[in-house]
Design a protein around this motif. Sequence first.
Motif, PDB file in Angstrom:
ATOM      1  N   ILE A 115      -3.936  -2.438  -2.829  1.00 29.37           N
ATOM      2  CA  ILE A 115      -4.085  -1.402  -3.863  1.00 29.37           C
ATOM      3  C   ILE A 115      -5.507  -0.834  -3.839  1.00 29.37           C
ATOM      4  N   VAL A 116      -6.494  -1.732  -3.739  1.00 27.20           N
ATOM      5  CA  VAL A 116      -7.895  -1.276  -3.715  1.00 27.20           C
ATOM      6  C   VAL A 116      -8.153  -0.463  -2.448  1.00 27.20           C
ATOM      7  N   THR A 117      -7.622  -0.932  -1.322  1.00 23.90           N
ATOM      8  CA  THR A 117      -7.783  -0.192  -0.056  1.00 23.90           C
ATOM      9  C   THR A 117      -7.233   1.226  -0.215  1.00 23.90           C
ATOM     10  N   LYS A 118      -6.070   1.311  -0.839  1.00 24.19           N
ATOM     11  CA  LYS A 118      -5.444   2.625  -1.037  1.00 24.19           C
ATOM     12  C   LYS A 118      -6.300   3.495  -1.966  1.00 24.19           C
ATOM     13  N   LEU A 119      -6.776   2.890  -3.054  1.00 23.81           N
ATOM     14  CA  LEU A 119      -7.557   3.659  -4.037  1.00 23.81           C
ATOM     15  C   LEU A 119      -8.872   4.167  -3.444  1.00 23.81           C
ATOM     16  N   LYS A 120      -9.372   3.414  -2.455  1.00 25.09           N
ATOM     17  CA  LYS A 120     -10.638   3.825  -1.821  1.00 25.09           C
ATOM     18  C   LYS A 120     -10.488   5.138  -1.041  1.00 25.09           C
ATOM     19  N   THR A 121      -9.262   5.467  -0.672  1.00 24.09           N
ATOM     20  CA  THR A 121      -9.057   6.694   0.106  1.00 24.09           C
ATOM     21  C   THR A 121      -9.173   7.953  -0.765  1.00 24.09           C
ATOM     22  N   CYS A 175       0.825  -1.211   0.000  1.00 25.01           N
ATOM     23  CA  CYS A 175       0.000   0.000   0.000  1.00 25.01           C
ATOM     24  C   CYS A 175       0.862   1.265   0.000  1.00 25.01           C
ATOM     25  N   PHE A 176       1.873   1.300   0.842  1.00 31.33           N
ATOM     26  CA  PHE A 176       2.630   2.550   0.997  1.00 31.33           C
ATOM     27  C   PHE A 176       3.879   2.621   0.118  1.00 31.33           C
TER      28      PHE A 176
END
Lengths: 298, 378
Positions: free
Chosen positions: B215-221, A264-265
């Motif tokens: 990636i999806v978690t990040k894009l949701k932000t 993620c980061f």
Amino acid sequence: MLFDLLKYGFFNGIYIALVSVGFALIFNILRTIDFSLTDRMTFSGYVFIISEKYIKGLISSHLQLPFVEIISILVGCLLSILSCIILTLIIEKYIFTPIKEKGTSILIITSFGISVIMQSLMSIIFTNSTIVSSIQEYSIPGIGLYPREILVLSFAVTIMIVLNLIIKKTLFGKSINALVFNYELAIFHKIPVKKISSLVFGISAFIIAISGISLSVGFGIYPNIGNKYMIYSFCACLIGGLKNLYGTVIASILLGVFLQFGDCFTSPIVSESLTLIILLVLLYIKPEGLFFEKIRVI
Amino acid sequence: MKINKKFALLLLSTIIIAFIMMFYFNVNFKNTDIHIAALLPFDGQVSNFGEMMRNGHIMAEEEINAKLIHGEPRIKIDFYNTSHKKDLALNRMEEASRNGIKFFVEIFGSDQAAHCFDFANQNQIFILSGVDTKPDLIEKGRGCFYRIMPNDAEASNAILQWAKEKELKNLAILYANDDWGLGLKQATIRNSSDLNINILDKIEVLRNQLNFSSIVTKLKTYKLDAILLFIYPDDGGRFLKEATRQDLKTSFFATENFWGNKMTETAKNSANDVMIVVPKTYENENLQKFKNNYKAKFGEEPTIFAIKAYDAVKFIYQIVLSSGNNTNKAKEITKKLTYSGISGKISFDKFGEYIPLGYDRLIFKKIYGNYQPIKVIH
């Protein structure tokens, strides 16, 4: 976001844990890592996808039974687990057992060889393309998880409890412990190594087959899909300590969460590299693993 | 006497076999016939594209050879498997070149093609591609490379135009970490500023990436209006599945590589409403005939890759005929030639770049239980 990363990281870690436990169980018998374990996981994934599709077709066209989906999934699971166990026992009996006394390096090379042969055979038979399952998954609303993942988690928890009970309460478990901590002494006391070895290989095959089935439904399957899991699980085993199943599981979950945050980061490439760097640092600081239990040798 | 009889029998049978072989090769292939090669991936993750293109090539080859007017040469295509690897592509080109082949109807993959350019120029080889889209390939090819597919800059522009018309302003890009993905990403970033579109994030995706949850978690932000997927179809399918699981509500755009069954097989219901841009094809009698024949022969609808592959063979046949099998002449002729293919008019600018005909917009919808791309009228 943080909660989601932890949640998906935890479930990612459960997959790694299943493979790691398989690795750790076999390590305690062979006293080396069996690199072909993840290829047997891939094999079980293929068996599941093909048998599930075939059975579904068969039931729909000839038998006209209700609950076609459920029946085909159950029969597919059964065939996949059985074939994985049979293949594992054949490899254990005809390949590993005869060369077990010839040393660790021979065993490592042999397991690599089996891995290469299995991947080549799967490439020839199924091609290198990804084969996907026909099962349509629906996530549980509000939770964002598939029922399959909850089942795998329940399985992982159950298998850990059962394994713990077996190891602590049964003669079979005590025999494994004896083999783990003093192999030569265990043989001297006439512990049935061959029988125990087959049982341990069988249990590892059962665990690995479940993870192969789940993987094939979730992502599809291709011949070298297991390589990535092999690296992560190997890391988890080394961090957790190969002789400590709980340590291995905890390390796997931590690794899963770490990878999730890393992806993620940073990026998937960076997080993979970071994982291996951390492994090297940890091995340098604590070569016996983070959760190594000191055994009092009498 | 016995030995003589045996010897005579052996001699006779040798002569008969030699005669049969001579007759066979004479009938099937003459020295004057046109011998070309196609370098395609037949194994690995993009093998389905290789198969689609080979099908198109075979259709064209059979049609040309069936409709020969007296004296016209036959065409023969040799297919080589590159496994989508650069070094293997070059090895196969060298092998084909040793067999006397100077005309190549395909080198699948921009990376693979670029890797072969030095050898192609040194050995006066002519390459025509129906699939390679990296923008700088024509420049890098220094005259040996031509294509009949618009480059990535055009594709990204077509997607951004569509997004702008739908009033989608905040976008993110997921791109494959190879030449193709990087090329599309860079072209999109360049084009987006002109169209006043914001690219909020650019995320690299590994080939065969399994886990897209982070990636999806990040894009949701982000508050995204759309996500551009410049990734391979099976990776795209896994990403879309994950996006549905995490309830990521946004629009998804991709290029022609999502056409085919790879993405839909993996994504299943998540393929619904995915939008793709595909090089324009004008419905005409020949295209319809090709589609019907293709479906009858291979049991599926042809994708743009099969259509372009078919056109590429027909086009290269004309080039070889006009140039008298001379690659230097062929390079000159190609720039000036205008050819009516089943996909539409094929022509080139003064640099040798294909002049695009625009893009069709397609959207995935469920038809008779399967997801298929449907043309959007605009």
